[in-house]
Design an enzyme around this catalytic site. Structure first.
Site, short mmCIF file in Angstrom:
data_model
loop_
_atom_site.label_atom_id
_atom_site.label_comp_id
_atom_site.label_asym_id
_atom_site.label_seq_id
_atom_site.Cartn_x
_atom_site.Cartn_y
_atom_site.Cartn_z
N ILE A 17 0.82 -1.22 0.00
CA ILE A 17 0.00 0.00 0.00
C ILE A 17 0.86 1.27 0.00
O ILE A 17 0.41 2.31 -0.50
CB ILE A 17 -1.01 -0.02 1.18
N ASN A 30 -2.96 2.14 15.52
CA ASN A 30 -3.48 1.89 16.86
C ASN A 30 -3.83 3.24 17.47
O ASN A 30 -3.48 4.28 16.91
CB ASN A 30 -2.49 1.09 17.71
N GLY A 38 3.54 -3.99 11.25
CA GLY A 38 2.64 -4.24 10.13
C GLY A 38 2.56 -3.08 9.15
O GLY A 38 3.56 -2.41 8.86
N ASP A 40 1.13 -0.25 9.50
CA ASP A 40 1.37 1.02 10.20
C ASP A 40 2.86 1.37 10.18
O ASP A 40 3.26 2.49 9.81
CB ASP A 40 0.86 0.85 11.65
N GLY A 132 -4.27 -8.57 10.74
CA GLY A 132 -2.90 -8.95 11.04
C GLY A 132 -2.74 -9.13 12.54
O GLY A 132 -3.31 -10.06 13.13
N VAL A 133 -2.01 -8.22 13.16
CA VAL A 133 -1.76 -8.26 14.60
C VAL A 133 -3.08 -8.34 15.39
O VAL A 133 -3.15 -8.99 16.43
CB VAL A 133 -0.97 -7.00 15.03
N1 AR6 Z 1 0.80 -3.04 2.34
C1 AR6 Z 1 -0.42 -3.63 2.41
N2 AR6 Z 1 -0.78 -4.45 3.41
C2 AR6 Z 1 0.14 -4.68 4.38
C3 AR6 Z 1 1.43 -4.10 4.39
C4 AR6 Z 1 1.75 -3.24 3.31
N3 AR6 Z 1 2.93 -2.64 3.22
N4 AR6 Z 1 2.09 -4.54 5.51
C5 AR6 Z 1 1.26 -5.36 6.16
N5 AR6 Z 1 0.10 -5.47 5.49
P1 AR6 Z 1 -1.60 -5.23 10.54
P2 AR6 Z 1 -3.98 -4.76 12.24
C6 AR6 Z 1 -1.11 -6.26 5.80
O1 AR6 Z 1 -1.03 -6.15 11.55
O2 AR6 Z 1 -4.30 -6.21 12.26
C7 AR6 Z 1 0.24 -2.38 14.07
O3 AR6 Z 1 1.33 -2.64 14.89
C8 AR6 Z 1 -0.97 -7.43 6.74
O4 AR6 Z 1 -0.41 -8.55 6.07
O5 AR6 Z 1 -0.71 -4.24 9.90
O6 AR6 Z 1 -5.10 -3.77 12.00
C9 AR6 Z 1 -0.57 -1.16 14.51
O7 AR6 Z 1 0.25 -0.18 15.12
C10 AR6 Z 1 -2.42 -7.64 7.13
O8 AR6 Z 1 -3.09 -8.37 6.10
O9 AR6 Z 1 -2.86 -4.36 11.15
C11 AR6 Z 1 -1.54 -1.75 15.48
O10 AR6 Z 1 -0.99 -1.86 16.78
C12 AR6 Z 1 -3.01 -6.24 7.14
O11 AR6 Z 1 -2.03 -5.41 6.47
C13 AR6 Z 1 -1.82 -3.11 14.93
O12 AR6 Z 1 -0.67 -3.47 14.17
C14 AR6 Z 1 -3.26 -5.66 8.52
O13 AR6 Z 1 -2.27 -6.13 9.43
C15 AR6 Z 1 -3.00 -3.12 14.00
O14 AR6 Z 1 -3.29 -4.44 13.62
#
Ligand code: AR6
Length: 185
Positions: A17, A30, A38, A40, A132-133
């Site tokens: 993204i 968050n 992730g 973020d 994700g997380v």
């Molecule tokens: N482009 C697109 N999607 C992505 C990318 C990227 N560069 N990187 C990861 N993903 P997550 P959450 C996907 O964990 O579950 C953070 O620490 C990933 O594979 O990023 O909403 C924040 O600070 C997954 O499918 O977000 C919060 O504390 C999706 O993005 C917490 O994680 C979401 O995964 C939020 O958790």
């Protein structure tokens, strides 16, 4: 996969993204808005340090120092990103489905779209928020994300909405869900 809803486009793709050239990309943040792992972490890294300062200003000026509540959205510039803006939203942590998670996840998509409309932006890219997380089951999250976006796009002329999935597996889940929703339409 591409779908047309009214005058609007809804596209699913696999990709990073932070590389999207839409007017705005959405961050799965968050409540602190101070960055994390992730998507973020990737967005903060690609946008540069100025986005952290902008997030701190939002905390002070718009949220009176409080955290951004789950389901709500705020906007900053995109700084070094190709996208001009970033909408930061906080998805729900999956707690088994009994803590209002589905409604809160729908609010993330709805509030991000409302924010984009308010700023007259016409293209937006979303990640798969909370899957994700935060452990939201991806099949359920895809249904909520796509149902919310399709009904928003039926009601509002907007432009292009893209969901940028980070794996082929997630793409397949979203594609199956979108095909089902478009058949029911
Ligand atoms: N482009 C697109 N999607 C992505 C990318 C990227 N560069 N990187 C990861 N993903 P997550 P959450 C996907 O964990 O579950 C953070 O620490 C990933 O594979 O990023 O909403 C924040 O600070 C997954 O499918 O977000 C919060 O504390 C999706 O993005 C917490 O994680 C979401 O995964 C939020 O958790």
């Amino acid at each position: 996969m591409d779908a047309t809803i009214g005058q609007n486009g809804l596209k699913l793709m696999v990709g990073d993204i932070t590389l999207q050239k839409t007017d705005v990309i959405v961050n799965a943040a968050n409540g602190t808005l101070l960055g994390g792992g992730g998507v973020d972490g990737a967005i903060h890294k690609a946008a540069g340090e100025e986005i952290l300062d902008a997030c701190k200003r939002v905390r002070e000026e718009e949220l009176s120092g409080r955290q951004l509540p789950t389901g709500e959205a705020v906007i900053t510039k995109g700084y070094n990103l190709p996208a001009s803006y970033v909408i930061h939203t906080v998805g729900p942590v999956w707690e088994g489905g009994t803590a209002n998670e589905p409604t809160l996840l729908a609010s993330c998509y709805e509030n991000a779209m409302q924010m984009a409309l308010k700023h007259q932006l016409t293209s937006i890219a979303f990640p798969s928020i909370s899957t994700g997380v935060y452990s939201f089951p991806v099949e359920f999250a895809a249904d909520i994300a796509l149902t919310t976006l399709v009904s928003f796009l039926k009601e509002h002329p907007f432009g292009q909405v893209m969901i940028t999935l980070f794996s082929e597996a997630d793409y397949d889940v979203y594609k199956t869900s979108l095909e089902k929703i478009m058949e029911e339409k």
